[in-house]
Design an enzyme around this catalytic site. Structure first.
Site, PDB file in Angstrom:
ATOM      1  CG  HIS A 219      56.840  46.495 -13.866  1.00 56.28           C
ATOM      2  ND1 HIS A 219      56.938  46.818 -15.199  1.00 56.28           N
ATOM      3  CD2 HIS A 219      56.087  47.479 -13.303  1.00 56.28           C
ATOM      4  CE1 HIS A 219      56.282  47.942 -15.441  1.00 56.28           C
ATOM      5  NE2 HIS A 219      55.757  48.367 -14.297  1.00 56.28           N
TER       6      HIS A 219
ATOM      7  NE  ARG B  72      52.645  47.766 -15.078  1.00 53.78           N
ATOM      8  CZ  ARG B  72      51.403  48.153 -14.792  1.00 53.78           C
ATOM      9  NH1 ARG B  72      50.376  47.358 -15.081  1.00 53.78           N
ATOM     10  NH2 ARG B  72      51.179  49.335 -14.241  1.00 53.78           N
TER      11      ARG B  72
ATOM     12  CD  GLU C 220      53.147  53.158 -11.447  1.00 53.83           C
ATOM     13  OE1 GLU C 220      53.293  53.621 -10.297  1.00 53.83           O
ATOM     14  OE2 GLU C 220      54.052  53.179 -12.298  1.00 53.83           O
TER      15      GLU C 220
ATOM     16  CG  HIS D  35      53.926  48.861 -10.254  1.00 51.21           C
ATOM     17  ND1 HIS D  35      53.549  48.400 -11.502  1.00 51.21           N
ATOM     18  CD2 HIS D  35      53.393  47.985  -9.366  1.00 51.21           C
ATOM     19  CE1 HIS D  35      52.815  47.297 -11.366  1.00 51.21           C
ATOM     20  NE2 HIS D  35      52.716  47.025 -10.069  1.00 51.21           N
TER      21      HIS D  35
END
Length: 257
Positions: free
Chosen positions: A11, A62, A89, A188
């Protein structure tokens, strides 16, 4: 011979990337710079003639916001976007919210590099006394997972990220690739690194040196067995990409005043 194309994307920059803090499962929107990165990424992909059939994201804003902005820039807002916590993540446990450079000063750069980049070292788990514990585990998005909330991780090594990601890759993503669809995974740094480790057969030691900058698409060309036929390509201005990689690597270094 290359049969399939797969794109991985970390991202765009988030507010805590900018502040050099462990963001992990705390939900963050993109910074202004992150929005620009995502739009630029979409424009680059469009200029180079790429088109996607489906996008997979985590359930963190995100990652989703990056996918939206990329698709908007490509004129592909209509394609399916599928979300799963399994692309989240890495869960950094009790390190969440802490500044990497301050920690390097306190614990030493080597220790922080081990926590950040090693394959099988798990940081200390988050518990209810942690300032972000309730923000994460009372968030309604975690009621949608395919495991009970109390079974969700409280901290993860990169190995544990790969363990929770692989069933999703095998059962949900791979069938789309095998249909001949071009897939974008907007996720991520660590979920993308874990997948790269699996696909490229990177050793436990060498994965520590694989760095993905924000907003830079990674192209993998795969054969019929989903093995890479050539080295991964980071698309875009190579000098800027190398500078961005160095910036990520320097996050774990102490800033001596």
């Amino acid at each position: 011979m290359s049969k399939y194309k797969l794109f991985l994307l970390r991202h765009g920059e988030g507010a805590w990337n900018k502040e050099n803090r462990f963001c992990s499962w705390v939900d963050q929107k993109l910074s202004e710079n992150g929005v620009t990165e995502a739009r630029d990424c979409g424009r680059l992909l469009k200029e180079q003639g790429y088109k996607f059939d489906i996008v997979f994201t985590s359930i963190l804003s995100r990652s989703i916001q990056t996918a939206w902005l990329v698709l908007e820039a490509m004129g592909l807002e209509w394609i399916p976007v599928v979300k799963s916590w399994r692309l989240n993540e890495r869960h950094y446990g009790s390190l969440i919210g802490l500044n990497r450079a301050e920690m390097a000063l306190q614990h030493g750069e080597e220790k922080v590099k081990l926590w950040r980049r090693s394959y099988d070292i798990t940081p200390p788990p988050i518990d209810e006394s942690h300032p972000y514990y309730h923000e994460i585990y009372s968030d309604r998005r975690y009621n949608t997972c395919d495991v009970a909330k109390d079974k969700l991780p409280r901290a993860e090594s990169l190995k544990e990220v790969l363990d929770r990601l692989l069933p999703y890759w095998d059962n949900i993503v791979v069938p789309e690739i095998r249909k001949g669809h071009t897939v974008l995974i907007s996720a991520h740094g660590n979920s993308c690194r874990a997948l790269l480790k699996h696909l490229e057969g990177i050793s436990d030691e060498d994965i520590a040196n694989v760095t993905l900058p924000t907003g830079v698409p990674v192209l993998l060309e795969l054969d019929e067995n989903l093995r890479p036929v050539k080295p991964r390509q980071l698309l875009g201005d190579q000098a800027k990409i190398q500078a961005a990689i160095k910036k990520v690597e320097d996050q774990g270094k102490s800033k001596h005043m």
